[in-house]
Design an enzyme around this catalytic site. Structure first.
Site, PDB file in Angstrom:
ATOM      1  CE1 TYR A  21      13.773   7.571  -0.703  1.00 47.33           C
ATOM      2  CE2 TYR A  21      14.698   8.251   1.398  1.00 47.33           C
ATOM      3  CZ  TYR A  21      13.610   7.882   0.632  1.00 47.33           C
ATOM      4  OH  TYR A  21      12.357   7.818   1.196  1.00 47.33           O
ATOM      5  CB  CYS A 252      12.036 -11.021  -7.277  1.00 45.14           C
ATOM      6  SG  CYS A 252      12.408  -9.312  -6.854  1.00 45.14           S
ATOM      7  CG  ASP A 274      12.063  -1.580 -10.104  1.00 51.73           C
ATOM      8  OD1 ASP A 274      12.616  -2.634  -9.754  1.00 51.73           O
ATOM      9  OD2 ASP A 274      11.495  -0.821  -9.294  1.00 51.73           O
ATOM     10  CB  CYS A 323      19.839 -14.379   0.625  1.00 51.92           C
ATOM     11  SG  CYS A 323      21.542 -14.971   0.510  1.00 51.92           S
TER      12      CYS A 323
END
Length: 376
Positions: A21, A252, A274, A323
């Site tokens: 994964y 973040c 990333d 969120c």
């Protein structure tokens, strides 16, 4: 200059495991000139010296991969040496290392302890669950090697937490995974959703749905709230409490702008995130570009602003403040359109509906305790 941190890939996507994964493994295709990617000393020195010339409340270095411990302990000795060399008197330096822990030995752990590295160890649950996807290139499970690495961390009093990727292998087993970690004496947990898609925008077999994510997190919360509220740290619940109590976003994903850190690849190439280490999103290279230039580059600013370009439905959602539309990774998977709802939206709504009443009570208790302490 705005505050920022570094997420460093000193060995690029190279890894001694071959987890099915892993979203970063294919990033090695960006650097086909060699099969072995290692950060040269000149890049390490330039990165650290230039970063520590900027004005930061804390100089935060996050070492990731691939597998960063492939660099060996001497690389990290050099890193801390350079931090000491270029750090101003009184400067606060934080080092975080995310690792599969299979290469952590006694000597490595001693160095991590000496410089107070916070280590994140990837462990997906009990052996049968962990070894489903976290395997070597030869197909061998990594569970035993991970526990050996953790043993060295414990023996040297290295502070560490457990990062559990929630996949199709463990998403139905929230209670089992949570109790396993606690029974093993691991009391700092991070749970990360596995959401990966093929080229046509279809979820990969190991990915989870929004509904599964919601069920899993509610299951974790129900176990945690019973008796572990003051004993076990679950980063997601901690981050919600921090927002309620202090009004601060400390992960973040919750913020409304993605200009928060830079990814530094092994050769000094700089990317905004990333999850988005892609040739078209490359910002520059630390050997040629200053942090000021990178932070003010139109490409970086545009990327950061995408976070707040969420779906119209988000504006009417009572949970938006928790969120901010979710991570762009979960919104750009199909049409590269930030206005698409997050793949995990239903799960986040389920979680917030389930946990906020209790977390708000805990937050009120924390505020009262703080107030009482101030009165003493």
């Amino acid at each position: 200059m705005k505050q920022f941190s570094l997420l460093i890939k000193p060995a690029s996507a190279d890894c001694n495991l071959h987890c099915a994964y892993c979203f970063y493994l294919d990033r090695s295709a960006l650097y086909p000139e060699t099969k072995c990617h290692r950060m040269p000393d000149k890049v390490l020195a330039k990165m650290i010296s230039s970063y520590m010339k900027t004005e930061q409340k804390q100089y935060a270095f996050g070492w990731q991969g691939g597998e960063p411990t492939l660099m060996g302990v001497d690389f990290f000795r050099r890193a801390t040496e350079l931090q000491q060399k270029y750090g101003k008197n009184g400067a606060l330096v934080a080092n975080g290392l995310q690792t599969n822990a299979t290469l952590i030995d006694r000597e490595f752990a001693k160095h991590l302890a000496k410089y107070k590295f916070l280590v994140g160890v990837s462990l997906d649950g009990p052996e049968n669950i962990h070894n489903r996807y976290r395997i070597t290139a030869n197909g061998h499970g990594s569970y035993a090697d991970v526990l050996r690495g953790i043993k060295h961390l414990k023996q040297n009093n290295v502070e560490f937490n457990i990062l559990t990727l929630v996949t199709s292998a463990n998403v139905k087993k929230a209670k089992e995974v949570y109790r396993f970690l606690c029974d093993m004496g691991f009391f700092y947990h991070q749970y990360i959703p596995c959401v990966e898609f093929d080229n046509k925008g279809h979820p990969m077999p190991f990915s989870i749905s929004g509904e599964e994510w919601g069920d899993f997190l509610c299951g974790i919360f129900d176990e945690w709230i019973k008796r572990d509220m003051r004993k076990v740290s679950v980063r997601l619940f901690d981050s919600i409490l921090t927002l309620i109590v202090d009004g601060v976003y400390n992960v973040c994903r919750m913020g409304d702008n993605c200009c928060q850190y830079f990814v530094v690849e092994h050769n000094g190439d700089i990317y905004p995130c990333d999850f988005f280490v892609e040739s078209k999103k490359k910002l520059g290279n630390i050997m040629n570009d200053s942090w000021e230039e990178l932070q003010t580059s139109p490409k970086y600013i545009e990327f950061g602003k995408k976070k707040a370009l969420w779906n119209k439905g988000c504006d009417r959602c009572e949970y938006l403040k928790y969120c901010s539309g979710d991570c762009l990774k979960h919104r750009l998977y199909k049409r590269d359109n930030s206005k698409d709802l997050s793949w995990l939206c239903k799960g986040w709504k389920q979680l917030f509906n389930h946990v906020l009443p209790e977390l708000k009570k805990i937050a009120s208790s924390i505020k009262r305790e703080r107030g009482n302490k101030q009165m003493l």
